[in-house]
Design a protein around this motif. Sequence first.
Motif, mmCIF file in Angstrom:
data_model
loop_
_atom_site.group_PDB
_atom_site.id
_atom_site.type_symbol
_atom_site.label_atom_id
_atom_site.label_comp_id
_atom_site.label_asym_id
_atom_site.label_seq_id
_atom_site.Cartn_x
_atom_site.Cartn_y
_atom_site.Cartn_z
ATOM 1 N N ASP A 135 -42.753 -21.135 54.006
ATOM 2 C CA ASP A 135 -42.252 -22.287 54.937
ATOM 3 C C ASP A 135 -40.833 -22.886 54.538
ATOM 4 O O ASP A 135 -40.208 -23.446 55.356
ATOM 5 C CB ASP A 135 -43.362 -23.538 54.626
ATOM 6 C CG ASP A 135 -44.726 -22.867 55.241
ATOM 7 O OD1 ASP A 135 -44.566 -21.886 56.356
ATOM 8 O OD2 ASP A 135 -45.629 -23.330 55.197
ATOM 9 N N ARG A 136 -40.744 -23.154 53.096
ATOM 10 C CA ARG A 136 -39.527 -23.775 52.813
ATOM 11 C C ARG A 136 -38.362 -22.703 53.278
ATOM 12 O O ARG A 136 -37.210 -23.513 53.811
ATOM 13 C CB ARG A 136 -39.566 -23.786 51.259
ATOM 14 C CG ARG A 136 -38.203 -24.482 50.700
ATOM 15 C CD ARG A 136 -37.437 -23.516 49.922
ATOM 16 N NE ARG A 136 -35.868 -24.326 49.504
ATOM 17 C CZ ARG A 136 -35.363 -24.472 48.695
ATOM 18 N NH1 ARG A 136 -36.300 -24.521 47.499
ATOM 19 N NH2 ARG A 136 -34.338 -25.162 48.265
ATOM 20 N N HIS A 177 -38.220 -21.025 55.753
ATOM 21 C CA HIS A 177 -37.793 -21.107 57.251
ATOM 22 C C HIS A 177 -37.461 -22.489 57.633
ATOM 23 O O HIS A 177 -36.416 -22.537 58.726
ATOM 24 C CB HIS A 177 -39.290 -20.705 57.965
ATOM 25 C CG HIS A 177 -39.769 -19.423 58.010
ATOM 26 N ND1 HIS A 177 -38.907 -18.354 58.682
ATOM 27 C CD2 HIS A 177 -40.737 -18.698 57.344
ATOM 28 C CE1 HIS A 177 -39.501 -17.089 58.440
ATOM 29 N NE2 HIS A 177 -40.733 -17.370 57.619
ATOM 30 N N ARG A 178 -37.907 -23.596 57.073
ATOM 31 C CA ARG A 178 -37.248 -24.853 57.267
ATOM 32 C C ARG A 178 -35.768 -24.806 56.746
ATOM 33 O O ARG A 178 -34.980 -25.553 57.908
ATOM 34 C CB ARG A 178 -38.274 -25.903 56.593
ATOM 35 C CG ARG A 178 -39.373 -26.059 57.051
ATOM 36 C CD ARG A 178 -40.058 -27.408 56.297
ATOM 37 N NE ARG A 178 -39.951 -27.460 54.890
ATOM 38 C CZ ARG A 178 -40.959 -27.000 54.106
ATOM 39 N NH1 ARG A 178 -42.063 -26.468 54.698
ATOM 40 N NH2 ARG A 178 -40.856 -26.938 52.684
ATOM 41 N N ASP A 179 -35.411 -24.270 55.665
ATOM 42 C CA ASP A 179 -34.117 -24.245 55.316
ATOM 43 C C ASP A 179 -33.133 -23.461 56.605
ATOM 44 O O ASP A 179 -32.080 -24.112 57.105
ATOM 45 C CB ASP A 179 -33.729 -23.363 54.121
ATOM 46 C CG ASP A 179 -34.137 -24.312 52.900
ATOM 47 O OD1 ASP A 179 -34.563 -25.413 53.036
ATOM 48 O OD2 ASP A 179 -34.012 -23.612 51.665
ATOM 49 N N ALA A 181 -33.919 -23.340 59.730
ATOM 50 C CA ALA A 181 -33.914 -23.951 60.877
ATOM 51 C C ALA A 181 -32.749 -25.178 60.838
ATOM 52 O O ALA A 181 -31.884 -25.521 61.948
ATOM 53 C CB ALA A 181 -35.060 -24.641 61.179
ATOM 54 N N THR A 182 -32.704 -25.795 59.595
ATOM 55 C CA THR A 182 -31.742 -26.837 59.306
ATOM 56 C C THR A 182 -30.139 -26.273 59.413
ATOM 57 O O THR A 182 -29.377 -26.918 59.866
ATOM 58 C CB THR A 182 -31.988 -27.338 58.012
ATOM 59 O OG1 THR A 182 -33.347 -28.014 58.078
ATOM 60 C CG2 THR A 182 -31.139 -28.645 57.752
ATOM 61 N N HIS A 189 -30.303 -23.477 49.292
ATOM 62 C CA HIS A 189 -31.197 -22.217 49.796
ATOM 63 C C HIS A 189 -30.815 -21.165 49.044
ATOM 64 O O HIS A 189 -31.887 -20.409 48.759
ATOM 65 C CB HIS A 189 -30.731 -22.022 51.473
ATOM 66 C CG HIS A 189 -31.475 -21.012 52.209
ATOM 67 N ND1 HIS A 189 -32.649 -21.377 52.464
ATOM 68 C CD2 HIS A 189 -30.896 -19.773 52.482
ATOM 69 C CE1 HIS A 189 -33.088 -20.002 52.800
ATOM 70 N NE2 HIS A 189 -31.977 -19.216 52.978
ATOM 71 N N ASP A 226 -34.814 -13.574 58.959
ATOM 72 C CA ASP A 226 -36.124 -14.046 59.642
ATOM 73 C C ASP A 226 -36.798 -12.887 60.227
ATOM 74 O O ASP A 226 -38.022 -12.827 60.441
ATOM 75 C CB ASP A 226 -35.743 -14.998 61.009
ATOM 76 C CG ASP A 226 -35.473 -16.317 60.510
ATOM 77 O OD1 ASP A 226 -35.685 -16.656 59.373
ATOM 78 O OD2 ASP A 226 -34.693 -17.245 61.026
#
Length: 136
Positions: free
Chosen positions: A4-5, A7-9, A11-12, A49, A126
């Motif tokens: 999750d972390r 993937h969030r990185d 996206a940001t 990241h 991804d």
Amino acid sequence: MDMDRYHRDHATILEQIETLRSLSRAGIAGNAGAISQAIVGTASLIKFHLAAEDQVLYPRLARSGRADLAALSSRYQAEMQGLAEAFGRFVERWRVPARLQADPEAFRSDANTVLRALYERLRREDRELYPAAGRL
């Protein structure tokens, strides 16, 4: 493995790339201050990241007991070195608003090259690396 972390990185970081594109399209010289801030912010995100990947993700894949994951991890880590160096040079050169104002077309060219490579790398992670890691 919880991804999750990561993937969030991603996206940001992708949002930051889009911000840079939008600001550039609106006018590099006129948005030099905002572009500079976005570059520095993006660099900070990427730094943290990459540290998480280097210190957690790649070692975990290397120790997974699966030769295919260890090789995948090694390949991604090695490939990232060149891109990280290119991005570092990009940040160093273009984090100063006066440099953006002085040569907007050179910035546009560099940004197209470096940010496209970064975008493509994130998308490959991804599609390939993160799904493999998530199955651990």
